[in-house]
Design a protein around this motif. Structure first.
Motif, PDB file in Angstrom:
ATOM      1  N   TYR A 204      34.906 -12.885  50.908  1.00  0.00           N
ATOM      2  CA  TYR A 204      35.100 -12.109  52.136  1.00  0.00           C
ATOM      3  C   TYR A 204      33.901 -12.194  53.074  1.00  0.00           C
ATOM      4  O   TYR A 204      33.837 -11.463  54.057  1.00  0.00           O
ATOM      5  CB  TYR A 204      35.382 -10.640  51.812  1.00  0.00           C
TER       6      TYR A 204
ATOM      7  N   LEU B 106      43.147  -9.125  49.214  1.00  0.00           N
ATOM      8  CA  LEU B 106      41.829  -8.559  49.558  1.00  0.00           C
ATOM      9  C   LEU B 106      41.213  -7.747  48.433  1.00  0.00           C
ATOM     10  O   LEU B 106      40.129  -7.185  48.603  1.00  0.00           O
ATOM     11  CB  LEU B 106      41.954  -7.713  50.828  1.00  0.00           C
TER      12      LEU B 106
ATOM     13  N   THR C  62      37.801  -3.262  57.705  1.00  0.00           N
ATOM     14  CA  THR C  62      38.805  -2.784  58.656  1.00  0.00           C
ATOM     15  C   THR C  62      40.165  -2.684  57.974  1.00  0.00           C
ATOM     16  O   THR C  62      40.882  -1.686  58.121  1.00  0.00           O
ATOM     17  CB  THR C  62      38.865  -3.707  59.884  1.00  0.00           C
ATOM     18  N   ALA C  63      40.534  -3.700  57.217  1.00  0.00           N
ATOM     19  CA  ALA C  63      41.810  -3.679  56.493  1.00  0.00           C
ATOM     20  C   ALA C  63      41.814  -2.559  55.446  1.00  0.00           C
ATOM     21  O   ALA C  63      42.840  -1.891  55.244  1.00  0.00           O
ATOM     22  CB  ALA C  63      42.071  -5.024  55.835  1.00  0.00           C
TER      23      ALA C  63
ATOM     24  N   THR D  70      43.154   6.239  63.209  1.00  0.00           N
ATOM     25  CA  THR D  70      44.341   5.449  63.512  1.00  0.00           C
ATOM     26  C   THR D  70      45.403   6.308  64.157  1.00  0.00           C
ATOM     27  O   THR D  70      45.456   7.521  63.926  1.00  0.00           O
ATOM     28  CB  THR D  70      44.918   4.788  62.242  1.00  0.00           C
TER      29      THR D  70
ATOM     30  N   ASP E 261      42.260   0.658  57.469  1.00  0.00           N
ATOM     31  CA  ASP E 261      43.620   0.698  58.012  1.00  0.00           C
ATOM     32  C   ASP E 261      44.612   1.037  56.896  1.00  0.00           C
ATOM     33  O   ASP E 261      45.541   1.818  57.101  1.00  0.00           O
ATOM     34  CB  ASP E 261      43.950  -0.646  58.658  1.00  0.00           C
ATOM     35  N   SER E 262      44.390   0.495  55.718  1.00  0.00           N
ATOM     36  CA  SER E 262      45.287   0.733  54.581  1.00  0.00           C
ATOM     37  C   SER E 262      45.232   2.179  54.103  1.00  0.00           C
ATOM     38  O   SER E 262      46.277   2.799  53.854  1.00  0.00           O
ATOM     39  CB  SER E 262      44.938  -0.201  53.428  1.00  0.00           C
TER      40      SER E 262
ATOM     41  N   HIS F 139      32.763  -9.763  55.967  1.00  0.00           N
ATOM     42  CA  HIS F 139      33.405  -9.793  57.274  1.00  0.00           C
ATOM     43  C   HIS F 139      33.965  -8.414  57.630  1.00  0.00           C
ATOM     44  O   HIS F 139      34.516  -7.713  56.783  1.00  0.00           O
ATOM     45  CB  HIS F 139      34.537 -10.828  57.268  1.00  0.00           C
ATOM     46  N   ALA F 140      33.820  -8.038  58.886  1.00  0.00           N
ATOM     47  CA  ALA F 140      34.304  -6.739  59.364  1.00  0.00           C
ATOM     48  C   ALA F 140      35.795  -6.559  59.113  1.00  0.00           C
ATOM     49  O   ALA F 140      36.272  -5.433  58.910  1.00  0.00           O
ATOM     50  CB  ALA F 140      33.995  -6.585  60.844  1.00  0.00           C
ATOM     51  N   ALA F 141      36.549  -7.647  59.106  1.00  0.00           N
ATOM     52  CA  ALA F 141      37.990  -7.549  58.897  1.00  0.00           C
ATOM     53  C   ALA F 141      38.330  -6.982  57.517  1.00  0.00           C
ATOM     54  O   ALA F 141      39.347  -6.309  57.356  1.00  0.00           O
ATOM     55  CB  ALA F 141      38.644  -8.917  59.077  1.00  0.00           C
ATOM     56  N   TRP F 142      37.471  -7.237  56.522  1.00  0.00           N
ATOM     57  CA  TRP F 142      37.743  -6.744  55.175  1.00  0.00           C
ATOM     58  C   TRP F 142      37.703  -5.220  55.144  1.00  0.00           C
ATOM     59  O   TRP F 142      38.645  -4.572  54.678  1.00  0.00           O
ATOM     60  CB  TRP F 142      36.758  -7.356  54.175  1.00  0.00           C
TER      61      TRP F 142
ATOM     62  N   ASN G 155      30.946 -13.598  55.764  1.00  0.00           N
ATOM     63  CA  ASN G 155      30.620 -14.416  56.929  1.00  0.00           C
ATOM     64  C   ASN G 155      29.586 -15.451  56.500  1.00  0.00           C
ATOM     65  O   ASN G 155      28.947 -15.304  55.441  1.00  0.00           O
ATOM     66  CB  ASN G 155      29.976 -13.546  58.019  1.00  0.00           C
TER      67      ASN G 155
END
Length: 140
Positions: free
Chosen positions: A46, A24, A59-60, A133, A63-64, A54-57, A48
């Protein structure tokens, strides 16, 4: 090694970044006990179909940095995993956004649970997303 010792070695290049970070395009750029900064750069890879990242990018990314802030407080032979997280998206992220800096800060770390907050900003300092988190702490 403690969590902080491990992450310091990742940040200064003595230990390679995890494969997810490489996939990523993330880099741990600053670490201290209870705080972690991870930087990423947006890319077409990354996106859409509508042209936004993308929201996942992001988000990761959050989160990291939040997980790393918890990790930085842990002793030797202690692990963690995310139990849950919540992300609020504040503005769209596109390829033109470029560098995104995510900072995670510990709220509290106990014997079994760690909680941290995170904020992702663009190069102008505008908030792109924020999160929180909850991590489970366990003997590794």
């Amino acid at each position: 090694m403690t969590g902080l010792e491990y992450l310091e070695r990742v940040a200064d290049g003595r230990i390679g970044h995890p494969s997810m970070a490489n996939t990523l395009g993330f880099r741990l750029t600053d670490i201290e006990e209870g705080r972690a900064v991870i930087t990423g750069v947006t890319s077409d890879a990354y996106c859409n179909p509508n042209g936004t990242v993308h929201a996942a990018w992001v988000t990761a990314l959050l989160d990291s940095c939040m997980g790393s802030s918890v990790h930085s407080t842990l002793g030797k032979d202690v692990g963690f995993t995310t139990i849950e997280f919540k992300i609020d998206f504040v503005r769209p992220i596109t390829v033109d956004t470029g560098e995104v800096v995510a900072e995670g800060k510990v709220v509290n770390v106990g014997k079994r649970v760690g909680i941290a907050d995170g904020i992702a900003r663009d190069s102008a300092g505008r908030v792109l997303a924020r999160g929180t988190t909850t991590c489970l702490i366990f003997a590794a």
